[in-house]
Design an enzyme around this catalytic site. Structure first.
Site, PDB file in Angstrom:
ATOM      1  N   ASP A  10     -33.135  12.323 -69.988  1.00 46.26           N
ATOM      2  CA  ASP A  10     -34.120  11.432 -70.610  1.00 46.26           C
ATOM      3  C   ASP A  10     -33.366  10.456 -71.510  1.00 46.26           C
ATOM      4  O   ASP A  10     -32.125  10.434 -71.517  1.00 46.26           O
ATOM      5  CB  ASP A  10     -35.169  12.244 -71.404  1.00 46.26           C
ATOM      6  CG  ASP A  10     -36.534  11.556 -71.376  1.00 46.26           C
ATOM      7  OD1 ASP A  10     -36.630  10.394 -71.802  1.00 46.26           O
ATOM      8  OD2 ASP A  10     -37.506  12.176 -70.911  1.00 46.26           O
TER       9      ASP A  10
ATOM     10  N   ASP B  30     -42.386   8.447 -64.596  1.00 48.83           N
ATOM     11  CA  ASP B  30     -43.420   8.184 -65.605  1.00 48.83           C
ATOM     12  C   ASP B  30     -42.982   7.113 -66.592  1.00 48.83           C
ATOM     13  O   ASP B  30     -41.790   6.872 -66.780  1.00 48.83           O
ATOM     14  CB  ASP B  30     -43.745   9.473 -66.390  1.00 48.83           C
ATOM     15  CG  ASP B  30     -42.530  10.022 -67.118  1.00 48.83           C
ATOM     16  OD1 ASP B  30     -41.424   9.968 -66.543  1.00 48.83           O
ATOM     17  OD2 ASP B  30     -42.669  10.496 -68.257  1.00 48.83           O
ATOM     18  N   GLU B  31     -43.966   6.498 -67.200  1.00 47.28           N
ATOM     19  CA  GLU B  31     -43.782   5.611 -68.349  1.00 47.28           C
ATOM     20  C   GLU B  31     -42.631   4.622 -68.143  1.00 47.28           C
ATOM     21  O   GLU B  31     -41.610   4.691 -68.828  1.00 47.28           O
ATOM     22  CB  GLU B  31     -43.547   6.451 -69.611  1.00 47.28           C
ATOM     23  CG  GLU B  31     -44.726   7.347 -69.932  1.00 47.28           C
ATOM     24  CD  GLU B  31     -44.543   8.186 -71.182  1.00 47.28           C
ATOM     25  OE1 GLU B  31     -45.501   8.303 -71.947  1.00 47.28           O
ATOM     26  OE2 GLU B  31     -43.430   8.738 -71.391  1.00 47.28           O
TER      27      GLU B  31
ATOM     28  N   HIS C 211     -36.966   6.215 -68.674  1.00 48.58           N
ATOM     29  CA  HIS C 211     -36.474   7.368 -69.448  1.00 48.58           C
ATOM     30  C   HIS C 211     -35.006   7.657 -69.125  1.00 48.58           C
ATOM     31  O   HIS C 211     -34.641   8.813 -68.842  1.00 48.58           O
ATOM     32  CB  HIS C 211     -37.340   8.604 -69.171  1.00 48.58           C
ATOM     33  CG  HIS C 211     -38.667   8.564 -69.884  1.00 48.58           C
ATOM     34  ND1 HIS C 211     -38.798   8.750 -71.241  1.00 48.58           N
ATOM     35  CD2 HIS C 211     -39.924   8.327 -69.426  1.00 48.58           C
ATOM     36  CE1 HIS C 211     -40.077   8.662 -71.585  1.00 48.58           C
ATOM     37  NE2 HIS C 211     -40.781   8.394 -70.500  1.00 48.58           N
TER      38      HIS C 211
ATOM     39  N   ASP D 148     -46.754  21.011 -76.258  1.00 41.90           N
ATOM     40  CA  ASP D 148     -46.184  20.378 -77.456  1.00 41.90           C
ATOM     41  C   ASP D 148     -47.312  19.966 -78.402  1.00 41.90           C
ATOM     42  O   ASP D 148     -47.055  19.530 -79.518  1.00 41.90           O
ATOM     43  CB  ASP D 148     -45.289  19.177 -77.109  1.00 41.90           C
ATOM     44  CG  ASP D 148     -45.968  18.126 -76.247  1.00 41.90           C
ATOM     45  OD1 ASP D 148     -47.025  18.416 -75.638  1.00 41.90           O
ATOM     46  OD2 ASP D 148     -45.441  17.000 -76.176  1.00 41.90           O
TER      47      ASP D 148
HETATM   48  C1  ACM Z   1     -44.958  12.583 -69.589  1.00 39.40           C
HETATM   49  O1  ACM Z   1     -45.500  13.304 -70.431  1.00 39.40           O
HETATM   50  N1  ACM Z   1     -44.458  11.417 -69.935  1.00 39.40           N
HETATM   51  C2  ACM Z   1     -44.872  12.978 -68.204  1.00 39.40           C
END
Ligand code: ACM
Length: 764
Positions: free
Chosen positions: A193, A328-329, A266, A422
Site C-alpha cells: 500500500d 480500489d480508490e 495505493h 477497524d
Molecule cells: C478499501 O477499504 N479501500 C477496500
C-alpha cells in the site's frame, strides 16, 4: 454426639450433592461450540477419557498425522494403529459425506468418532472436539452427542493490512492459527500500500530496501488539529523464505493465503522505490499519513513489465488459487493530466479514465490467468467494465457484490458496516482510537451475506464474506487482537452456520467461556460482548436517563450515581434514572453472574438549561441526531474527539435556531456553547451567535452575541457568550449562523458540505 452431628452434616451434604448432580445430569448439556454446528443432538451419558484412551487413525492418509496430534497433545493420550473396541478417539475418511469441508462426530460412552470426506473436514471436526474439551468437559467427561456439520459458505475470510503497520511473522502465524480454530479458511494478506511494501521481490530489491520503510507516521487521529507525527522510522517486510514458512503453517491449518498487490492506486511505497512507473516526475515518498493518494501507476509498457514481473514471483510463491490485485480508490487526476494516458485512451478507443482502469485490470487479469490463477479486485473494478474472470470483493456496501453476481461473477462480501473490524466496536468514549464507524458484535452476528434482492440462481455467486482489518490505527499487534476478537468469532458463525434465525442471547452464552479462555491464553480480546446504549429525555424540569441492552438478552444492569464502580450490590436499573443534580453515573451489565465489560459512564453537569424543552426551527441531520434533539440540553458535554458521539447534534447547510423554555423566568449570566471543527470532512465552526430573551415567547430582545473568526486551531471550539441584559427571561432563543469560510474552503474540495455540530448549550 459430636461425631453424630458430623455424620449428619456430611450426609446432608452428600444428599444435596447427589441431588445437584442429578439435576445437572438430567438437563441436556448446553454445548458451547462456535461456530454452532448445523446439526447437533445431545444424548445421555458421556465419554470419559483417561490414560488408557487411545487415538486411532490410518497414518497412510496424507496430512492426517498433524490433525491427530492436535487431539493427542490436548489429552496426552497414545496413538495406535490397531483397532480398539472401546475407549478410543478415531479419525477416518467417509467418502459419502457430501461437503468437502463437512464432518460428522459421534460421541458416546465407548468412543469418539470423527469422519469426513477430506482431511479439511477432519480438521474442522477436530476443532469442534477441542472446543468440547475446553468448554464442555468436566472431570474428563465429554458429553455424548451426534454432530453432522458443514459450512454454509466456501469462502470464510479474515484480512490483515500489514502495510499501514507491519506485523511480525510470529504474529501472522498466531493470527492464522486462531482463525483456523474458528473454521476460517482464507487469509487475505494486504501486503502493499502507500505506507509500506512488505513482500520481498527478488527482481526489484528497492521495493523492500526503500518501499518497506517510512520515516514518520501520523500519531493520533487523522482528524486531530493540528496533526502530529511520531518522527520514528517504521517498517519491515517478509522475505520469500518467511512467506513460504507462513504458507506451510497456514496449509497445515487448511487456510489458503490470498496475497494482495495493490494496483493501479495505493502504490506510493512502490513509486518511492521506482518513481519511473508514475505519470509525473515529482518525488514520491513512502506515505506517513492515511487516506487516498493521487499518485498511481502510469499504464506504460514499462509499468506492465514491472507489475507482471512482480506478479510472476507472487504466483510462483503462493500455491493458492487467487491473487488480489486491489483496484480500489484510484483517483484519476494523474491520468487526466497525462498526455500519455490521454493518447492511450484514444488509441485503445476507451471512453474515459474509468475505462482505462478497466483496460488496465483486464490486461493484468490476462497475465494472472496465464499463471493459472484468478484475480480478486475491490468493487471499483466494476467501473468501466469487469475483467472476464474476476472475483469482486464488495466493500462499499453490498451494491458492487449484487451487480457482480447479476453479471455472473463470483463475489466476496466485505461491506463496511458489518465486516470492517477497524471500526469501533462500542460507543464507549474510553475506546482506543479507531478509524471511525461503529460495528458491534451484535451487528456482525446479524450479517446475512446473501442479499435479499438476489435470485436463487444468482446467490450461488456469493462465495462468502470476510472481515477486513485495516491497520492505520493498529499501532501494536495487541490492538489487532483487540479489534479482531471477539468480532471474528461472530463472523465465523455467520459464515459457517448462517442460521436463518439468529439467537444473539444463545451466542452470548456460548461465547463467554471462549472469551474467558482466550483471555487466559494471553489474547487481548476485547470485553465488548454486548453494548449498552443510553439515551436522555428532557421532561422540561429534569433529565431522565435510560439504558438499553440488546433485545432478547437476559441481562441485569447495575449502576451508581457517585462514580463508584457498580457491582450486584449497587442500584438495579429498571426503567429510567431521574437526574436533577450533578451526577457521575456508572453502569454495567451482568449476564447471569458474569459481569460484562466495560463499565459505562455518563457525567452530568446540570445547568439552567439542562432538562429543558427546545423548539428547533431547522431540523438536524438524522444520522447526527440519534440521541434526540435535546442532547444539547442534557447536561452531558459532547466528546472532544468524536463527532460521531451521540451527544453532538449535526446540521447540514443550515443555520441553527432553537428556542428554549426555562419554565420559570430567571436571570442569565452567560451562555456557553461547544462546536466541533474538522474542515476536512466539511465540519466548520459558526460565524456568529446571537442570544435573545423573551418573557412571553412573542417579543424577543437581543441579550447577547458574538462574532467568530475562522477557526482552525483544534477540534473543539468552546464559545462563552456574556449576557448583557440582566432581566428575568423564561424563553431563550439561540441563533447560530453557519460558516462562510466553508464556501472558500470548498472551492478545492470534491465534497461541498457545510456542517455545523453543536455539543451543548450551557445556560448559567
Ligand atoms: C478499501 O477499504 N479501500 C477496500
Amino acid at each position: 454426639m459430636k461425631t453424630n452431628w458430623f455424620i449428619c452434616r456430611s450426609t446432608s451434604l452428600l444428599i444435596s450433592g447427589l441431588l445437584m448432580s442429578y439435576i445437572l445430569s438430567s438437563q441436556a448439556p448446553f454445548i458451547n461450540i462456535i461456530p454452532k454446528p448445523v446439526n447437533l443432538i445431545t444424548k445421555k451419558n458421556s465419554f470419559i477419557y483417561d490414560h488408557n484412551t487411545v487415538m486411532l487413525y490410518d497414518s497412510n492418509i496424507p496430512g492426517i498425522v498433524p490433525i491427530a496430534d492436535i487431539i493427542v497433545n490436548q489429552l496426552s493420550i497414545t496413538k495406535v494403529n490397531t483397532p480398539a473396541r472401546k475407549n478410543y478417539i478415531s479419525l477416518s475418511i467417509d467418502k459419502k459425506i457430501v461437503n468437502p469441508e463437512g464432518y460428522k462426530m459421534d460421541v458416546n460412552r465407548n468412543f469418539i468418532r470423527i469422519t469426513a470426506k477430506t482431511t479439511a473436514g477432519l480438521f474442522y471436526g477436530t476443532q469442534s472436539l477441542i472446543q468440547l474439551i475446553n468448554f464442555n468437559t468436566r472431570e474428563n467427561k465429554i458429553p455424548a452427542l451426534e454432530i453432522s456439520d458443514s459450512p454454509a459458505f466456501p469462502y470464510r475470510g479474515m484480512h490483515l493490512d500489514v502495510s499501514r503497520h507491519f506485523a511480525p511473522v510470529d504474529f501472522v502465524k498466531k493470527y492464522i492459527d486462531l482463525m483456523s480454530k474458528y473454521k476460517f479458511n482464507k487469509f487475505h494478506w494486504h501486503l502493499t500500500d502507500d505506507q509500506g511494501w512488505r513482500i520481498e521481490i527478488k527482481k526489484y530489491p528497492r521495493l523492500t530496501e526503500i518501499g518497506a520503510y517510512r520515516d514518520s507516521t501520523l500519531a493520533g487521529r487523522y482528524s486531530e488539529i493540528p496533526r502530529k507525527f511520531d518522527k520514528t522510522r517504521h517498517g519491515g517486510f517478509y522475505t520469500q523464505e518467511e512467506i513460504k514458512d507462513i504458507i506451510d503453517y497456514a496449509g497445515e491449518r487448511f487456510v489458503e493465503i490470498i496475497p494482495e498487490i495493490e494496483m493501479p492506486g495505493h502504490c506510493m511505497a512502490a513509486l518511492a522505490a521506482y518513481p519511473e512507473y508514475a505519470c509525473t516526475t515529482s518525488p514520491v515518498s513512502v506515505w506517513p499519513i492515511w487516506g487516498v493518494s493521487e499518485d498511481i501507476f502510469c499504464p506504460t509498457e514499462e509499468t506492465f513489465t514491472f507489475l507482471t514481473d512482480i506478479l510472476s514471483e507472487v504466483a510462483d510463491l503462493f500455491p493458492g488459487k487467487y491473487i488480489h490485485i486491489g483496484g480500489d480508490e484510484v483517483p484519476k487526476k494523474r491520468w487526466k493530466e497525462s498526455s500519455f494516458c490521454q493518447e492511450l485512451i484514444k488509441k485503445e478507443n476507451l471512453k474515459d479514465e474509468h475505462e482505462l482502469q478497466s483496460w488496465f485490470i483486464k490486461r493484468i487479469e490476462k497475465f494472472v490467468n496465464s499463471k493459472g490463477k484468478t484475480i480478486i479486485g475491490w468493487d471499483e473494478i466494476l467501473e468501466g467494465g469487469l475483467a472476464p474472470n474476476a472475483v469482486v470483493m464488495s466493500w462499499r456496501g453490498e451494491a458492487g457484490g449484487i451487480e457482480a453476481a447479476k453479471q455472473k461473477h463470483n463475489v466476496i462480501m466485505t461491506p463496511g458496516s458489518y465486516c470492517y473490524f477497524d471500526h469501533y466496536q462500542s460507543l464507549d468514549p474510553g475506546e482506543p482510537v479507531a478509524i471511525g464507524g461503529y460495528t458491534s458484535l451484535e451487528k456482525v452476528f446479524s450479517y446475512k451475506p446473501i442479499p435479499e434482492e438476489l435470485l436463487k440462481s444468482q446467490s450461488k455467486y456469493i462465495l462468502g464474506a470476510q472481515a477486513n482489518l485495516w491497520s492505520e490505527y493498529f499501532t501494536t499487534t495487541k490492538q489487532v487482537e483487540y479489534m479482531a476478537y471477539p468480532r471474528a468469532i461472530a463472523l465465523s458463525e455467520v459464515l459457517w452456520t448462517n442460521s436463518a434465525k439468529r439467537d444473539f442471547s444463545n451466542f452470548i452464552k456460548r461465547i463467554i467461556p471462549h472469551q474467558r479462555y482466550l483471555k487466559q491464553k494471553g489474547l487481548n480480546i476485547s470485553d465488548h460482548l454486548i453494548n449498552l446504549e443510553h439515551k436522555t429525555i428532557n421532561t422540561g424540569s429534569k433529565v431522565l436517563f435510560t439504558i438499553n441492552a440488546p433485545a432478547g438478552i437476559d441481562t441485569r444492569i447495575f449502576y451508581t450515581k457517585n462514580g463508584a464502580i457498580p457491582d450486584p450490590e449497587a442500584l438495579v436499573y429498571r426503567d429510567s434514572i431521574v437526574i436533577t443534580n450533578d451526577s457521575k453515573i456508572k453502569y454495567q451489565a451482568y449476564f447471569n453472574d458474569t459481569p460484562l465489560y466495560p463499565v459505562y459512564n455518563a457525567d452530568f453537569k446540570m445547568h439552567m438549561g439542562a432538562g429543558k424543552k427546545i423548539e428547533l426551527k431547522n431540523k438536524p441531520a438524522e444520522q447526527y441526531a440519534k440521541g434526540g434533539n435535546e442532547v444539547i440540553l442534557n447536561g452531558i458535554m459532547a466528546s472532544t474527539d468524536r463527532y460521531s458521539d451521540k451527544e453532538w447534534l449535526g446540521f447540514l447547510d443550515t443555520d441553527f435556531e432553537g428556542t428554549i423554555d426555562l419554565e420559570t423566568p430567571d436571570y442569565i449570566d452567560q451562555v456557553k456553547m461547544r462546536f466541533y471543527n474538522y474542515n476536512h470532512v466539511g465540519i466548520f465552526t459558526p460565524r456568529e451567535i446571537e442570544i435573545y430573551g423573551s418573557k412571553d415567547k412573542a417579543d424577543f430582545k437581543m441579550i447577547g452575541g458574538m462574532k467568530l473568526a475562522n477557526f482552525r486551531d483544534s477540534n473543539i471550539l468552546d464559545a462563552n457568550i456574556r449576557i448583557f441584559d440582566k432581566k428575568r427571561y423564561r424563553y431563550v432563543r439561540v441563533i447560530v449562523k453557519n460558516s462562510e469560510f466553508a464556501k472558500e474552503y470548498q472551492k478545492n474540495q470534491v465534497q461541498k458540505y457545510n456542517w455545523l455540530f453543536i455539543g451543548e448549550i450551557v445556560i448559567e
